[in-house]
Write an enzyme that holds these catalytic residues in place. Structure first.
Site, PDB file in Angstrom:
ATOM      1  CG  ASP A  31      36.004 -19.162  22.383  1.00  0.00           C
ATOM      2  OD1 ASP A  31      34.997 -19.228  22.972  1.00  0.00           O
ATOM      3  OD2 ASP A  31      36.245 -18.923  21.282  1.00  0.00           O
ATOM      4  CB  ILE A  32      38.970 -22.053  19.111  1.00  0.00           C
ATOM      5  CG1 ILE A  32      40.081 -22.450  18.109  1.00  0.00           C
ATOM      6  CG2 ILE A  32      37.559 -21.660  18.324  1.00  0.00           C
ATOM      7  CD1 ILE A  32      39.826 -23.827  17.330  1.00  0.00           C
ATOM      8  CG  ASN A  84      25.925 -16.831  24.457  1.00  0.00           C
ATOM      9  OD1 ASN A  84      25.498 -15.834  25.047  1.00  0.00           O
ATOM     10  ND2 ASN A  84      26.784 -16.940  23.933  1.00  0.00           N
ATOM     11  N   GLY A  90      22.753 -16.886  20.486  1.00  0.00           N
ATOM     12  CA  GLY A  90      24.262 -17.044  20.312  1.00  0.00           C
ATOM     13  C   GLY A  90      24.685 -18.305  20.775  1.00  0.00           C
ATOM     14  CD  GLN A  91      23.656 -23.465  23.947  1.00  0.00           C
ATOM     15  OE1 GLN A  91      22.470 -23.280  24.296  1.00  0.00           O
ATOM     16  NE2 GLN A  91      24.024 -24.490  24.814  1.00  0.00           N
ATOM     17  CB  SER A  92      27.236 -22.023  18.154  1.00  0.00           C
ATOM     18  OG  SER A  92      28.723 -21.859  18.904  1.00  0.00           O
ATOM     19  CG  HIS A  97      29.857 -22.903  26.615  1.00  0.00           C
ATOM     20  ND1 HIS A  97      28.827 -23.847  25.777  1.00  0.00           N
ATOM     21  CD2 HIS A  97      29.847 -21.795  25.858  1.00  0.00           C
ATOM     22  CE1 HIS A  97      28.452 -23.081  24.731  1.00  0.00           C
ATOM     23  NE2 HIS A  97      29.042 -21.747  24.782  1.00  0.00           N
ATOM     24  CG  HIS A  99      31.354 -17.333  26.421  1.00  0.00           C
ATOM     25  ND1 HIS A  99      31.923 -17.390  25.313  1.00  0.00           N
ATOM     26  CD2 HIS A  99      30.104 -18.104  26.164  1.00  0.00           C
ATOM     27  CE1 HIS A  99      31.275 -18.230  24.426  1.00  0.00           C
ATOM     28  NE2 HIS A  99      30.143 -18.681  24.965  1.00  0.00           N
TER      29      HIS A  99
HETATM   30  P1  5GP Z   1      28.401 -20.301  22.084  1.00  0.00           P
HETATM   31  O1  5GP Z   1      28.563 -19.460  20.798  1.00  0.00           O
HETATM   32  O2  5GP Z   1      27.903 -21.640  22.241  1.00  0.00           O
HETATM   33  O3  5GP Z   1      27.853 -19.536  23.289  1.00  0.00           O
HETATM   34  O4  5GP Z   1      30.137 -20.527  22.346  1.00  0.00           O
HETATM   35  C1  5GP Z   1      30.750 -21.498  21.783  1.00  0.00           C
HETATM   36  C2  5GP Z   1      32.295 -21.147  21.866  1.00  0.00           C
HETATM   37  O5  5GP Z   1      33.061 -22.308  21.471  1.00  0.00           O
HETATM   38  C3  5GP Z   1      32.674 -20.031  20.693  1.00  0.00           C
HETATM   39  O6  5GP Z   1      33.046 -18.951  21.404  1.00  0.00           O
HETATM   40  C4  5GP Z   1      33.680 -20.751  19.971  1.00  0.00           C
HETATM   41  O7  5GP Z   1      34.591 -19.857  19.443  1.00  0.00           O
HETATM   42  C5  5GP Z   1      34.191 -21.639  20.942  1.00  0.00           C
HETATM   43  N1  5GP Z   1      34.828 -22.941  20.255  1.00  0.00           N
HETATM   44  C6  5GP Z   1      33.995 -23.705  19.074  1.00  0.00           C
HETATM   45  N2  5GP Z   1      34.873 -24.737  18.712  1.00  0.00           N
HETATM   46  C7  5GP Z   1      35.887 -24.688  19.430  1.00  0.00           C
HETATM   47  C8  5GP Z   1      37.124 -25.444  19.591  1.00  0.00           C
HETATM   48  O8  5GP Z   1      37.186 -26.662  18.727  1.00  0.00           O
HETATM   49  N3  5GP Z   1      38.076 -25.245  20.478  1.00  0.00           N
HETATM   50  C9  5GP Z   1      37.766 -24.213  21.346  1.00  0.00           C
HETATM   51  N4  5GP Z   1      38.857 -23.999  22.142  1.00  0.00           N
HETATM   52  N5  5GP Z   1      36.844 -23.197  21.270  1.00  0.00           N
HETATM   53  C10 5GP Z   1      36.053 -23.520  20.323  1.00  0.00           C
END
Ligand code: 5GP
Ligand code: ZN
Length: 111
Positions: A31-32, A84, A90-92, A97, A99
């Site tokens: 994760d970034i 999420n 919290g899904q963005s 995916h 975690h």
């Molecule tokens: P969500 O919030 O959808 O459950 O998780 C999305 C995740 O993707 C977040 O933890 C966010 O830090 C990660 N993320 C967003 N953009 C990037 C990216 O460009 N590269 C990587 N490796 N992770 C990313």
């Protein structure tokens, strides 16, 4: 693949991902913005927006099998798996995916 999907672009190699593990079906990458010493995302190479959109249960088997194998490769025995589903949860990124969070004690319940 949807043209605007960030994770499909990582699968295609159009955007760099710090790869942790890969099979023909699964990609795992760091994760970034890590929320724990180990924070890895596991995705299926077949685009599905979220848990609620999945119609083929085999996708879940592939995904959780990928979680298990990736955690093992990373040497993690204790870890949390989070999916999420939906913006309020919290899904963005709307490419499903899992975690993997580990490397420190994790509190419960999550926020
Ligand atoms: P969500 O919030 O959808 O459950 O998780 C999305 C995740 O993707 C977040 O933890 C966010 O830090 C990660 N993320 C967003 N953009 C990037 C990216 O460009 N590269 C990587 N490796 N992770 C990313
Ligand atoms: Zn996608």
């Amino acid at each position: 693949m949807p043209a605007d999907c960030l994770f499909c672009k990582i699968i295609a190699g159009e955007i760099p991902g710090n790869k942790a593990a890969e099979t023909d079906k699964i990609l795992a990458f760091h994760d970034i913005a890590p929320q724990a010493p180990v924070h890895v995302l596991v995705i299926h190479k077949q685009h599905t927006p979220g848990v609620a959109d999945t119609t083929d249960n085999a996708i879940f088997g592939d995904l959780l099998g990928g979680v298990r194998d990736t955690a093992k490769q990373l040497g993690l025995s204790d870890y949390r798996v989070v999916l999420n589903n939906g913006a309020e949860a919290g899904q963005s990124v709307f490419h499903m995916h899992a975690h993997i969070l580990g490397g420190r004690p994790l509190k419960w319940p999550p926020g």
